[in-house]
Design a protein around this motif. Sequence first.
Motif, PDB file in Angstrom:
ATOM      1  N   ARG A  39      10.228   2.682 -13.535  1.00  0.00           N
ATOM      2  CA  ARG A  39      10.179   3.221 -12.181  1.00  0.00           C
ATOM      3  C   ARG A  39       8.747   3.573 -11.783  1.00  0.00           C
ATOM      4  O   ARG A  39       8.374   3.421 -10.620  1.00  0.00           O
ATOM      5  CB  ARG A  39      11.080   4.447 -12.062  1.00  0.00           C
ATOM      6  CG  ARG A  39      12.568   4.115 -12.176  1.00  0.00           C
ATOM      7  CD  ARG A  39      13.426   5.332 -11.917  1.00  0.00           C
ATOM      8  NE  ARG A  39      14.848   4.982 -11.890  1.00  0.00           N
ATOM      9  CZ  ARG A  39      15.831   5.820 -11.573  1.00  0.00           C
ATOM     10  NH1 ARG A  39      15.537   7.085 -11.269  1.00  0.00           N
ATOM     11  NH2 ARG A  39      17.086   5.423 -11.558  1.00  0.00           N
ATOM     12  N   PHE A  66      10.445  11.937  -5.451  1.00  0.00           N
ATOM     13  CA  PHE A  66      11.754  12.554  -5.240  1.00  0.00           C
ATOM     14  C   PHE A  66      12.908  11.605  -5.560  1.00  0.00           C
ATOM     15  O   PHE A  66      13.847  11.976  -6.272  1.00  0.00           O
ATOM     16  CB  PHE A  66      11.875  13.047  -3.795  1.00  0.00           C
ATOM     17  CG  PHE A  66      11.114  14.313  -3.525  1.00  0.00           C
ATOM     18  CD1 PHE A  66      11.640  15.547  -3.901  1.00  0.00           C
ATOM     19  CD2 PHE A  66       9.882  14.291  -2.907  1.00  0.00           C
ATOM     20  CE1 PHE A  66      10.946  16.730  -3.657  1.00  0.00           C
ATOM     21  CE2 PHE A  66       9.167  15.463  -2.662  1.00  0.00           C
ATOM     22  CZ  PHE A  66       9.707  16.689  -3.037  1.00  0.00           C
ATOM     23  N   GLY A  69      12.541  10.256  -9.220  1.00  0.00           N
ATOM     24  CA  GLY A  69      12.479  11.337 -10.192  1.00  0.00           C
ATOM     25  C   GLY A  69      11.373  11.151 -11.210  1.00  0.00           C
ATOM     26  O   GLY A  69      11.567  11.414 -12.408  1.00  0.00           O
ATOM     27  N   SER A  83       7.128  11.572 -12.404  1.00  0.00           N
ATOM     28  CA  SER A  83       5.919  12.383 -12.245  1.00  0.00           C
ATOM     29  C   SER A  83       4.726  11.439 -12.187  1.00  0.00           C
ATOM     30  O   SER A  83       4.452  10.703 -13.145  1.00  0.00           O
ATOM     31  CB  SER A  83       5.774  13.344 -13.435  1.00  0.00           C
ATOM     32  OG  SER A  83       4.597  14.103 -13.317  1.00  0.00           O
TER      33      SER A  83
END
Length: 310
Positions: free
Chosen positions: A90, A264, A267, A269
């Motif tokens: 991701r 968001f 999810g 960082s």
Amino acid sequence: MLSRYKFTLFGVMAVLLWSGVLHIVRIVSEDFGAIGGAALVYTYSALFLVAFSGIPNIKEYPKRYVVVGGALFVAYELCLSLSLGFSNSREQSAQVLIVNYLWPLFTILGAVISKNSHAKCLLLIPGSILAFVGVCLVVSGGSNLFEGIVNNIISNPLAFFLAFSGAVIWAIYCNLTKSMSGGHNAISLFFVFTACTLWLKWYLLDVGFKSGFSFSSVFLLALSGGGMALGYGLWNKAIIGGNMILLAAISYFTPVFSGVFAAFILGISLQQSFWFGVVSVTLGSLLCWHSTRYKNQQISQVQTVLDNTE
């Protein structure tokens, strides 16, 4: 005046939708596979657009627009969706999306090279450099700049190649569409072309679906397909009656919006280098955009004076 504000608001909503919905496409690709997920998303989007604007009549559009414009649109959407689906993680999908957001810069450079627009080199050159440096910071992944870029690209050259190719293809599409379309909008037809192409690729490669259908996966599929179609629908309304100068400026902040939504929705960082890179890409694109505005405004003013003296 109120209607102009309303159309401008439509454009802002479209930019926000595009910034967020592509991250949902990434999640859909995790559920159904890169090709199967993209095929399902674009099928749903095509159905949504047809329901919204009616069944497109291919005979109404200029042949060159349908063939050339359609091919460029399909190629871009395939590069965009598959670059997200083929990303290793991701985090990497968020990175390749920023690479794809080089398209505003390439659009401006293409317009200048083709002499459809004029620019101040004093702003265009540093703006271009700033945008490319930003992409390098994003791709580095927070480690040593050169080593991080090389390692990240080598780990998945296909995803980064597709994202970069998509940026170039979309820039070409943007520069050619106005002259080819004759004022027509064939987005619904092009989405149908894209869905059919993806299903053909899915069938020929016989990749199947990555996992079974579930309520959550179908919900996200509907959300991504509907969101993408709604974004295009709102943008088309915005360019009819909205403030295009304001909308153009806001659209250049898409990388920033995309980064926020990535954190968001996915999810994840994101590293500090990612945010520095996003800001750099945005500022670089804005500088390039501003370099063309100044020159083109001068030309318009001169042309107005000449017209009034005839």
